[in-house]
Scaffold this motif. Structure first.
Motif, PDB file in Angstrom:
ATOM      1  N   HIS A  86       0.858  -1.174   0.000  1.00 41.28           N
ATOM      2  CA  HIS A  86       0.000   0.000   0.000  1.00 41.28           C
ATOM      3  C   HIS A  86       0.899   1.230   0.000  1.00 41.28           C
ATOM      4  O   HIS A  86       1.699   1.427   0.917  1.00 41.28           O
ATOM      5  CB  HIS A  86      -0.916   0.024   1.223  1.00 41.28           C
ATOM      6  N   ARG A 145      -3.022   4.982  -2.184  1.00 39.90           N
ATOM      7  CA  ARG A 145      -2.899   3.627  -1.641  1.00 39.90           C
ATOM      8  C   ARG A 145      -2.609   2.559  -2.703  1.00 39.90           C
ATOM      9  O   ARG A 145      -1.843   1.626  -2.479  1.00 39.90           O
ATOM     10  CB  ARG A 145      -4.215   3.293  -0.917  1.00 39.90           C
ATOM     11  N   LYS A 146      -3.199   2.688  -3.863  1.00 39.94           N
ATOM     12  CA  LYS A 146      -3.191   1.632  -4.884  1.00 39.94           C
ATOM     13  C   LYS A 146      -1.978   1.753  -5.810  1.00 39.94           C
ATOM     14  O   LYS A 146      -1.120   2.605  -5.623  1.00 39.94           O
ATOM     15  CB  LYS A 146      -4.496   1.721  -5.691  1.00 39.94           C
ATOM     16  N   ASP A 159      -6.035  -1.992  -5.710  1.00 35.77           N
ATOM     17  CA  ASP A 159      -5.468  -2.327  -4.405  1.00 35.77           C
ATOM     18  C   ASP A 159      -4.752  -3.659  -4.533  1.00 35.77           C
ATOM     19  O   ASP A 159      -5.379  -4.715  -4.606  1.00 35.77           O
ATOM     20  CB  ASP A 159      -6.594  -2.410  -3.365  1.00 35.77           C
ATOM     21  N   ARG A 162      -5.513  -6.733  -2.425  1.00 36.00           N
ATOM     22  CA  ARG A 162      -6.787  -7.418  -2.678  1.00 36.00           C
ATOM     23  C   ARG A 162      -6.858  -7.987  -4.092  1.00 36.00           C
ATOM     24  O   ARG A 162      -7.926  -8.368  -4.558  1.00 36.00           O
ATOM     25  CB  ARG A 162      -7.943  -6.459  -2.415  1.00 36.00           C
ATOM     26  N   THR A 174     -13.393  -6.183  -0.031  1.00 35.00           N
ATOM     27  CA  THR A 174     -12.938  -5.632  -1.301  1.00 35.00           C
ATOM     28  C   THR A 174     -14.061  -4.849  -1.968  1.00 35.00           C
ATOM     29  O   THR A 174     -15.199  -4.843  -1.517  1.00 35.00           O
ATOM     30  CB  THR A 174     -12.484  -6.748  -2.267  1.00 35.00           C
ATOM     31  N   ASP A 181     -10.691   2.676  -2.851  1.00 34.88           N
ATOM     32  CA  ASP A 181      -9.345   2.347  -2.395  1.00 34.88           C
ATOM     33  C   ASP A 181      -9.148   0.841  -2.256  1.00 34.88           C
ATOM     34  O   ASP A 181      -8.012   0.369  -2.196  1.00 34.88           O
ATOM     35  CB  ASP A 181      -9.058   3.019  -1.048  1.00 34.88           C
ATOM     36  N   ALA A 182     -10.257   0.097  -2.180  1.00 34.11           N
ATOM     37  CA  ALA A 182     -10.183  -1.353  -2.005  1.00 34.11           C
ATOM     38  C   ALA A 182     -10.534  -2.096  -3.299  1.00 34.11           C
ATOM     39  O   ALA A 182     -10.876  -3.277  -3.253  1.00 34.11           O
ATOM     40  CB  ALA A 182     -11.121  -1.791  -0.883  1.00 34.11           C
ATOM     41  N   CYS A 184     -10.424  -4.411  -6.190  1.00 36.48           N
ATOM     42  CA  CYS A 184      -9.649  -5.656  -6.294  1.00 36.48           C
ATOM     43  C   CYS A 184      -9.166  -5.947  -7.706  1.00 36.48           C
ATOM     44  O   CYS A 184      -8.482  -6.968  -7.932  1.00 36.48           O
ATOM     45  CB  CYS A 184     -10.489  -6.827  -5.786  1.00 36.48           C
TER      46      CYS A 184
END
Length: 209
Positions: A86, A145-146, A159, A162, A174, A181-182, A184
C-alpha cells in the motif's frame, strides 16, 4: 517519523530512489551475504523494475537447515517479506530497511543468535512492492494507496493487497468499483506487481517458511 540525532538514514521517511541506493550500498558492504538488484522478472504497470534482495549465509549444516520440517528437505527455508504494497504506508519499507540493516550489522559483528538464524534460514525481500504508487504518494498525493493502473472509467489504481488470486478474491473487504481504495481489479492477479509477488512465492515451493 520522529527524528533522532543518531538515527541517520532512519531519521525520516525515504523516497523510492533513496531506498534503492541504501540497499545497493548495503549489498556492497555485505557482499558475502546480501545480493540486491532489479529482479529481472517483474516490472510495474508503469514499467519500473521491481527490486529483490536476498540474504543468504553459508549455513552451519553443509548449507542445509536443521529446522525440523515435516516435508522433504529441499534446502534452507526462505522467509519472504515485502514492503509498501500500500503506497501510503511509508512506515512499512522503512521498518523493513531498519531490520535488514540491523540483521546484517549484527551478523558482521559475530552476534551468535543472528548467525544461528541466518545459518538456518534465508531471507528474501521486496523493498517496495508498489513503486509506482509509492512514488506517487511522495510526489503528488500523500494518501495514495493503490498502484497506478489507468482504469477504463478514467480512475487510477488497483489495491494490490486485494488482487491476489486467493479463493476469496473479490469478496469480503474488497470493492469492484475502480474508484474505491479497495478495488480488487478486474481479475485475480491482473496486476504485474501481484503477479511478480505470487511468482516469488510459487518459485520457492517447499522452501517457503
Amino acid at each position: 517519523m520522529k527524528q533522532h540525532k543518531d538515527a541517520g538514514f532512519f531519521s525520516t521517511f525515504r523516497t523510492n530512489d533513496e531506498l534503492l541506493k541504501f540497499y545497493t550500498d548495503l549489498a556492497k558492504a555485505h557482499s558475502d551475504v546480501l545480493t540486491f538488484g532489479p529482479s529481472g522478472e517483474g516490472k510495474t504497470i508503469e514499467g519500473r523494475d521491481i527490486y529483490l534482495g536476498k540474504i543468504s549465509a553459508p549455513g552451519g549444516n553443509n548449507g542445509k537447515s536443521r529446522i525440523n520440517r515435516a516435508r522433504k528437505d529441499v534446502g534452507k527455508p526462505v522467509y519472504l517479506v515485502g514492503g509498501a504494497i500500500h503506497a501510503r504506508e511509508w512506515l512499512s519499507p522503512m521498518t523493513l530497511a531498519l531490520n535488514v540493516n540491523k540483521l546484517l550489522e549484527q551478523y558482521k559483528a559475530g552476534d551468535k543468535l543472528v548467525k544461528e538464524i541466518l545459518n538456518e534460514i534465508d531471507i528474501h525481500f521486496i523493498p517496495v512492492v508498489n513503486p509506482d504508487g509509492y512514488i506517487y504518494s511522495h510526489t503528488t498525493s500523500r494518501l495514495w494507496r493503490k498502484n497506478r493502473r489507468h482504469n477504463k472509467d478514467g480512475s487510477f489504481g488497483v489495491d494490490l493487497n486485494r488482487n491476489f488470486a486467493t479463493a476469496d478474491w473479490g469478496t469480503v473487504g474488497t470493492s469492484h468499483s475502480p474508484t474505491s481504495d479497495a478495488f480488487c481489479g478486474l481479475a485475480p492477479s491482473s496486476e504485474p506487481e501481484t503477479t511478480f509477488y505470487s511468482a516469488q512465492i510459487t518459485s520457492l515451493g517447499d522452501r517457503l517458511f
